[in-house]
Design a protein around this motif. Structure first.
Motif, mmCIF file in Angstrom:
data_model
loop_
_atom_site.group_PDB
_atom_site.id
_atom_site.type_symbol
_atom_site.label_atom_id
_atom_site.label_comp_id
_atom_site.label_asym_id
_atom_site.label_seq_id
_atom_site.Cartn_x
_atom_site.Cartn_y
_atom_site.Cartn_z
ATOM 1 N N GLU A 237 0.950 -1.119 0.067
ATOM 2 C CA GLU A 237 0.045 0.026 -0.014
ATOM 3 C C GLU A 237 0.914 1.190 -0.145
ATOM 4 O O GLU A 237 0.387 2.318 -0.414
ATOM 5 N N LEU A 238 2.067 1.142 0.425
ATOM 6 C CA LEU A 238 3.113 2.352 0.280
ATOM 7 C C LEU A 238 3.103 2.875 -1.051
ATOM 8 O O LEU A 238 3.489 4.115 -1.327
ATOM 9 N N VAL A 239 3.138 2.063 -2.145
ATOM 10 C CA VAL A 239 3.650 2.704 -3.376
ATOM 11 C C VAL A 239 2.345 3.412 -3.869
ATOM 12 O O VAL A 239 2.605 4.630 -4.359
ATOM 13 N N PRO A 240 0.924 3.021 -3.858
ATOM 14 C CA PRO A 240 -0.073 4.048 -4.058
ATOM 15 C C PRO A 240 0.228 5.257 -3.367
ATOM 16 O O PRO A 240 -0.449 6.345 -3.894
ATOM 17 N N LEU A 241 0.449 5.095 -2.049
ATOM 18 C CA LEU A 241 0.834 6.500 -1.354
ATOM 19 C C LEU A 241 1.556 7.552 -1.902
ATOM 20 O O LEU A 241 1.384 8.456 -1.949
ATOM 21 N N ALA A 242 2.720 6.687 -2.158
ATOM 22 C CA ALA A 242 3.823 7.525 -2.818
ATOM 23 C C ALA A 242 3.297 7.850 -4.178
ATOM 24 O O ALA A 242 3.869 9.181 -4.659
ATOM 25 N N LEU A 243 2.703 7.364 -5.038
ATOM 26 C CA LEU A 243 2.196 7.666 -6.321
ATOM 27 C C LEU A 243 1.235 8.860 -6.067
ATOM 28 O O LEU A 243 1.261 10.202 -6.576
ATOM 29 N N LEU A 244 0.283 8.891 -5.212
ATOM 30 C CA LEU A 244 -0.558 10.059 -5.022
ATOM 31 C C LEU A 244 0.140 11.323 -4.409
ATOM 32 O O LEU A 244 -0.048 12.350 -4.802
ATOM 33 N N GLN A 245 1.295 11.248 -3.633
ATOM 34 C CA GLN A 245 1.907 12.173 -2.983
ATOM 35 C C GLN A 245 2.756 13.069 -4.030
ATOM 36 O O GLN A 245 2.667 14.070 -4.259
ATOM 37 N N GLU A 246 3.260 12.040 -4.802
ATOM 38 C CA GLU A 246 4.136 12.712 -6.122
ATOM 39 C C GLU A 246 3.335 13.296 -7.149
ATOM 40 O O GLU A 246 3.792 14.376 -7.780
ATOM 41 N N LYS A 248 1.051 15.129 -7.036
ATOM 42 C CA LYS A 248 0.486 16.427 -6.948
ATOM 43 C C LYS A 248 1.434 17.527 -7.372
ATOM 44 O O LYS A 248 1.003 18.676 -7.563
ATOM 45 N N THR A 249 2.759 17.277 -7.547
ATOM 46 C CA THR A 249 3.665 18.325 -8.038
ATOM 47 C C THR A 249 4.388 17.658 -9.419
ATOM 48 O O THR A 249 5.170 18.297 -9.826
ATOM 49 N N ALA A 250 4.042 16.258 -9.906
ATOM 50 C CA ALA A 250 4.700 15.872 -10.861
ATOM 51 C C ALA A 250 4.361 16.286 -12.280
ATOM 52 O O ALA A 250 3.134 16.917 -12.431
ATOM 53 N N ASP A 251 5.414 16.588 -13.175
ATOM 54 C CA ASP A 251 5.154 16.695 -14.518
ATOM 55 C C ASP A 251 5.346 15.864 -15.352
ATOM 56 O O ASP A 251 6.027 14.970 -15.416
ATOM 57 N N LEU A 252 3.949 15.629 -16.060
ATOM 58 C CA LEU A 252 3.847 14.412 -16.793
ATOM 59 C C LEU A 252 3.731 14.695 -18.227
ATOM 60 O O LEU A 252 3.428 13.724 -19.170
ATOM 61 N N SER A 253 4.213 15.919 -18.638
ATOM 62 C CA SER A 253 4.468 16.068 -20.147
ATOM 63 C C SER A 253 5.192 15.234 -20.956
ATOM 64 O O SER A 253 5.057 15.112 -22.082
ATOM 65 N N GLY A 254 6.352 14.856 -20.145
ATOM 66 C CA GLY A 254 6.866 13.711 -20.961
ATOM 67 C C GLY A 254 6.699 12.343 -21.316
ATOM 68 O O GLY A 254 7.430 11.651 -21.660
ATOM 69 N N LEU A 255 5.424 12.024 -20.807
ATOM 70 C CA LEU A 255 4.952 10.502 -20.953
ATOM 71 C C LEU A 255 3.754 10.746 -22.168
ATOM 72 O O LEU A 255 3.260 11.733 -22.525
ATOM 73 N N SER A 256 3.515 9.575 -22.696
ATOM 74 C CA SER A 256 2.654 9.612 -23.597
ATOM 75 C C SER A 256 2.106 8.017 -23.782
ATOM 76 O O SER A 256 2.594 7.227 -22.844
ATOM 77 N N GLY A 257 0.776 8.014 -24.339
ATOM 78 C CA GLY A 257 0.270 6.450 -24.451
ATOM 79 C C GLY A 257 -0.409 6.167 -22.757
ATOM 80 O O GLY A 257 -0.941 6.935 -22.318
ATOM 81 N N THR A 258 -0.415 4.833 -22.617
ATOM 82 C CA THR A 258 -1.060 4.291 -21.590
ATOM 83 C C THR A 258 -0.678 4.787 -20.409
ATOM 84 O O THR A 258 -1.472 5.180 -19.418
ATOM 85 N N ARG A 259 0.696 4.907 -20.276
ATOM 86 C CA ARG A 259 1.209 5.606 -18.890
ATOM 87 C C ARG A 259 0.523 6.827 -18.914
ATOM 88 O O ARG A 259 0.111 7.082 -17.420
ATOM 89 N N ALA A 260 0.650 7.798 -19.587
ATOM 90 C CA ALA A 260 0.242 9.132 -19.424
ATOM 91 C C ALA A 260 -1.239 9.127 -19.089
ATOM 92 O O ALA A 260 -1.593 9.921 -18.170
ATOM 93 N N GLU A 261 -1.977 8.269 -19.881
ATOM 94 C CA GLU A 261 -3.520 8.411 -19.435
ATOM 95 C C GLU A 261 -3.707 7.662 -18.062
ATOM 96 O O GLU A 261 -4.677 8.507 -17.320
#
Length: 555
Positions: A237-246, A248-261
């Motif tokens: 459960e630590l992994v989803p917590l870390a994902l939601l925390q990051e 909030k400030t992450a820049d996803l502009s460099g991603l595309s496809g399924t990951r970006a979605e």
């Protein structure tokens, strides 16, 4: 002939029969002789090395080993290094965050209780703090997992996480994978082994470093410790917590496809993460005080002198070294008591054993053999039985007190207290160790010719003068050998003092046994053993300087 040799020496070195210089030939022969001797004793040397030297060295190394804190809380220790414990202020929020993540992983690896036990040696109450925290540390992470999976059901599937974090066609982050393998190996006291196809994506590690690190650590643990495929299983459960925390400030502009979605959908999840200082304080208010952080920082180095300080009633503090409180200063007293009582026992054995050894050496063979059987008889009886017999004899309602009361030497209302004190320990151990004193003295006295005493008396010496001036000096090597044997044996005894010594007659060896078998503080036990070994070697050196170890003989 002499002139020929002199001429030979002047012309060059003396040659052997094979034409090589004699000096070189002798040296070669000596090396061969030493090599053959070494090969003969090699099996014994290897046996002693494997069964004696290495185990003892490994045990003594525990007296300075202290890697459990740094291995279990690596990020916390790193961030805590810059904190000033004497400032009176709590650590920064980043330290609390690192503690939450480190403690979550340690709890999953079942290592947090061991860490608490280690720190509890230094500060009472820390063990319960870590146990309590381990039971509640995943509450926040579980709430985060529920929120993420409710908003984006795809994250319920372990394959989604694997596809998101695995390098695939991306460049793999080999350094992160290696670091996580090492971390998992240290957490589980083993080198993390096992093959797996997962490799963390360098791209994801750049965008979501905390999430990637947490997932990689879980994947390595799952594959190497649980021996399960991380591709089909849900992460901690630590992994989803870390994902939601990051996110909030992450820049996803460099991603595309399924990951970006997927990450764009997760970024829209509304989940408030309170400050980790509040999270830990809600788990246990002790995290809101300086004490646990101060203890962790003070004892976070991989090697420590703390065990040796504890062994001499001192302690390591943020300000430096300090003495333990007076009510805890017992180990130096035990060291002193051990040495003094061992010397008393040695002297008692000399006084009681010398006349017996003299009789054995001077009686006719038939009577001497009978007396020798009586001397060796205790070896045929269990040590525990002999010690228990003394406990029965020395107690207030025991045989000795009953006899003294019957003879009228002691009043029945005032029976002697001879058990659970130093007197009981000295009496019981003198009886047990007496044969070890008699046998060396007897073997040396047998080598003293009786004609020496007769010659002294024929020259006018009295019986006492002949004994003191002629016989006694020749028996000193036996006394020295017996004294060393009895003294070294006595300082290491713990069964007899434990049974008949009570609280006032125990030795330092009893504390060593307690820390090995009961408190499991092997570091302190190793430090006490190291100090005891050093004291024995020092006394042995002093004995050699004063008496001379060459004068110690066994006949």
């Amino acid at each position: 002939m002499s002139n020929a040799l002199n001429q030979n020496a002047e012309n060059g070195p003396v040659m052997a029969a094979d034409g090589t210089p004699l000096k070189r030939s002798l040296a070669r022969a000596l090396r061969r002789q030493k090599g053959r001797a070494l090969l003969l004793i090699a099996p014994l040397l290897i046996f002693v090395l494997v069964t004696f030297i290495i185990p003892i060295g490994s045990m003594l190394f525990r007296s300075v080993e202290n890697d459990i804190v740094a291995n279990t809380l690596p990020d916390t220790v790193q961030r805590l290094a810059s904190w000033d414990a004497t400032s009176g202020e709590l650590p920064a929020e980043g330290v609390y965050e690192a503690m939450y993540y480190d403690l979550f992983v340690a709890n999953e690896a079942k290592r947090h209780t061991r860490l608490g036990s280690r720190l509890n040696y230094e500060e009472s109450g820390i063990s319960s703090l870590f146990r309590q925290s381990g039971r509640k540390i995943d509450d926040l992470a579980k709430d985060a997992t529920k929120a993420l999976e409710s908003a984006v059901p795809a994250f319920k599937d372990g394959e989604t996480w694997y596809a998101l974090m695995n390098a695939g066609n991306d460049e793999a982050n080999a350094g992160l994978l290696s670091a996580m393998r090492g971390r998992v190996g240290r957490l589980n006291d083993s080198g993390a082994s096992g093959d797996m196809e997962f490799a963390p994506s360098a791209l994801m590690a750049d965008i979501l470093p905390l999430t990637t690190r947490s997932y990689t650590e879980w994947a390595v643990y799952e594959a190497t410790q649980e021996e399960r495929d991380p591709a089909t299983r849900d992460p901690w459960e630590l992994v989803p917590l870390a994902l939601l925390q990051e996110l909030k400030t992450a820049d996803l502009s460099g991603l595309s496809g399924t990951r970006a979605e997927l990450l764009t959908q997760a970024q829209a999840v509304s989940f408030d993460i309170p400050p980790y200082s509040e999270v830990l304080a809600d788990i246990d208010p002790e995290w809101g005080t300086i004490l646990p952080w101060e203890t962790i920082q003070t004892h976070s180095s991989k090697y420590t002198a703390g065990y040796f300080l504890n062994a001499v009633d001192a302690q390591k503090t943020p300000e430096g070294y300090a003495w333990q409180p007076e009510d805890k200063q017992i180990l130096l007293k035990l060291f002193g008591r051990t040495l003094i009582m061992s010397m008393i026992i040695t002297c008692s054995c000399i006084l009681l054993g010398y006349p017996v050894a003299w009789l054995l050496a001077n009686l006719p063979a038939s009577k001497a053999n009978l007396l020798m059987i009586l001397v060796l008889l205790p070896f045929w009886t269990s040590l525990l039985v002999r010690t228990s017999a003394w406990k029965v004899m020395l107690q207030q309602q025991g045989v000795i007190n009953d006899v003294l009361v019957w003879l009228g030497l002691v009043d029945d209302a005032n029976r002697l207290i001879m058990i659970n004190n130093q007197f009981g320990t000295i009496v019981a151990m003198t009886h047990i160790l007496l044969p070890f004193m008699i046998l060396p003295m007897y073997s040396v006295m047998q080598t003293v010719p009786p004609s020496y005493l007769r010659a002294a008396k024929s020259l006018g010496a009295t019986n006492w003068t002949a004994f003191w001036r002629v016989y006694f000096p020749q028996s000193i090597p036996g006394i020295g050998a017996g004294s060393i044997l009895v003294f070294i044996l006595s300082i290491g005894y713990y069964i007899t003092p434990e049974i008949v010594g009570g609280t006032k007659g125990v030795f330092i060896s009893n504390r060593i046994a307690y820390h090995i078998s009961s408190s499991l503080n092997w570091g302190l036990a190793a430090a006490l053993g190291s100090i005891l070994l050093a004291v024995v070697l020092l006394l042995y050196w002093c004995y050699d300087r004063i008496v001379g170890i060459d004068n110690v003989k066994l006949g």
